[in-house]
Design an enzyme around this catalytic site. Structure first.
Site, mmCIF file in Angstrom:
data_model
loop_
_atom_site.group_PDB
_atom_site.id
_atom_site.type_symbol
_atom_site.label_atom_id
_atom_site.label_comp_id
_atom_site.label_asym_id
_atom_site.label_seq_id
_atom_site.Cartn_x
_atom_site.Cartn_y
_atom_site.Cartn_z
ATOM 1 N N LEU A 73 40.694 66.214 -26.670
ATOM 2 C CA LEU A 73 39.372 66.755 -26.379
ATOM 3 C C LEU A 73 39.490 68.272 -26.285
ATOM 4 O O LEU A 73 40.461 68.789 -25.726
ATOM 5 C CB LEU A 73 38.818 66.215 -25.061
ATOM 6 C CG LEU A 73 38.529 64.716 -24.955
ATOM 7 C CD1 LEU A 73 37.992 64.386 -23.567
ATOM 8 C CD2 LEU A 73 37.546 64.259 -26.022
ATOM 9 N N ASP A 74 38.498 68.985 -26.795
ATOM 10 C CA ASP A 74 38.470 70.429 -26.629
ATOM 11 C C ASP A 74 38.447 70.799 -25.153
ATOM 12 O O ASP A 74 38.018 70.011 -24.306
ATOM 13 C CB ASP A 74 37.234 71.014 -27.317
ATOM 14 C CG ASP A 74 37.408 71.168 -28.812
ATOM 15 O OD1 ASP A 74 38.553 71.151 -29.277
ATOM 16 O OD2 ASP A 74 36.388 71.292 -29.517
ATOM 17 N N ARG A 75 38.878 72.028 -24.861
ATOM 18 C CA ARG A 75 38.932 72.473 -23.471
ATOM 19 C C ARG A 75 37.589 72.282 -22.772
ATOM 20 O O ARG A 75 37.531 71.848 -21.618
ATOM 21 C CB ARG A 75 39.328 73.961 -23.404
ATOM 22 C CG ARG A 75 39.437 74.488 -21.977
ATOM 23 C CD ARG A 75 39.893 75.927 -21.951
ATOM 24 N NE ARG A 75 38.800 76.851 -22.225
ATOM 25 C CZ ARG A 75 37.976 77.351 -21.283
ATOM 26 N NH1 ARG A 75 38.106 76.971 -20.027
ATOM 27 N NH2 ARG A 75 37.023 78.201 -21.598
ATOM 28 N N SER A 292 40.201 67.801 -32.362
ATOM 29 C CA SER A 292 39.239 66.987 -31.638
ATOM 30 C C SER A 292 37.996 66.792 -32.475
ATOM 31 O O SER A 292 37.650 67.616 -33.312
ATOM 32 C CB SER A 292 38.873 67.679 -30.318
ATOM 33 O OG SER A 292 38.277 68.934 -30.594
#
Length: 294
Positions: A73-75, A292
């Site tokens: 998942l992206d930050r 992601s």
């Protein structure tokens, strides 16, 4: 000037609190660790030390030496993330994702009021015009780097010029939800890369939250949340869900006049409907993206 009632997540990522880490655990057994990732935490190790990333915090705080992220998942994306505790389980689930045997359901906040269910079947590829190497865009099928991509957006609530939408990922390309939302003309709220100016992404990386971000973005994070992951078609009788995060619920209350319990109910019902039947595995090339899909 910022509305004092418009409470937002922190613009600069703090370090993980060990007590919070344990509260994020949704499920754990000998093979899997499933967490509800907050929308400010990077997944992979960073230069700021072990407590600055999910991988480092899990190793340091939970004492798990071997971890393998089944997907990333992206930050700034929150929600369900799955870590395998052994290589065999990790490989098995990653192959299942490649065969499109893992169901993924997201909740998002979009700019504008989306009229109805919308399926976006548009190939994605690199966007060299953006000046940001990671950015993707809709491209012609067959173009260099093009990957077939299908996203379904289902409006759950509308108001105040925004939409709460449930999202079905029928493929899993890099930044798929955000790139398709941009093409659709309903950008993800708070998106620094696919929002009003992709340079906001680079500026945030070098200078943090600035007056320009404040002027152009109504949230300090992108409003994307991984609400549910279904592993049943992958051979594990498990469905994992994560609640709609508080900062996105507050945005919905203030901008859409949508009470937080109602937003949660709408998302829960969407997840239940979507996962009631078998997860489809559309044709085309297998999943190859390592980025992601949020």
């Amino acid at each position: 000037m910022r509305d004092p009632l418009d409470i937002r997540p922190p613009p600069a990522a703090p370090l993980v609190d060990p007590a919070d880490l344990r509260r994020w655990i949704l499920f754990e057994d000998e093979q899997l660790l499933v967490l509800d990732k907050p929308g400010w935490l990077v997944v992979h190790p960073s230069k700021r030390g072990p407590w600055s990333s999910l991988a480092g915090a899990v190793r340091e705080g939970l004492g798990i030496g071997t971890i393998r992220f089944v997907y990333r998942l992206d930050r700034e994306t929150s929600g369900v993330i799955i870590l395998a505790k052994d290589e065999a389980t990790g490989s098995r689930l990653q192959k299942a994702i490649g065969r499109r045997r893992v169901g993924k359901v997201y909740g998002v906040l979009l700019e504008g009021e989306l009229a109805g269910r919308t399926e976006v079947a548009q190939a994605l590829g690199p966007d060299p015009s953006a000046g940001v190497t990671v950015k993707q865009k809709v491209v012609e099928a067959g173009a260099a780097g093009a990957q077939a991509s299908v996203t379904v957006f289902q409006p759950l609530a509308r108001g105040g010029g925004f939409t709460l939408a449930g999202v079905e990922l029928l493929t899993g390309r890099k930044h798929q939800i955000r790139a398709h939302a941009e093409w659709l003309g309903h950008r993800v709220v708070g998106d620094k890369l696919y929002g009003p100016d992709p340079r906001l992404y680079l500026e945030f990386a070098t200078a943090g939250w600035t007056a320009r971000h404040e002027a152009l973005l109504p949230l300090t994070r992108q409003a994307v949340h991984c609400a549910a992951i279904d592993l049943r078609a992958a051979g594990l009788d498990r469905v994992f869900t994560a609640p709609w995060p508080a900062e996105l619920a507050r945005f919905g209350e203030r901008r859409l006049a949508l009470p937080a319990p109602e937003a949660q109910r709408l998302i829960d019902e969407f997840v239940a409907r979507r996962l009631a039947g078998p997860w489809p595995a559309p044709g085309g090339e297998p999943e190859t993206s390592t980025g992601s899909s949020d």
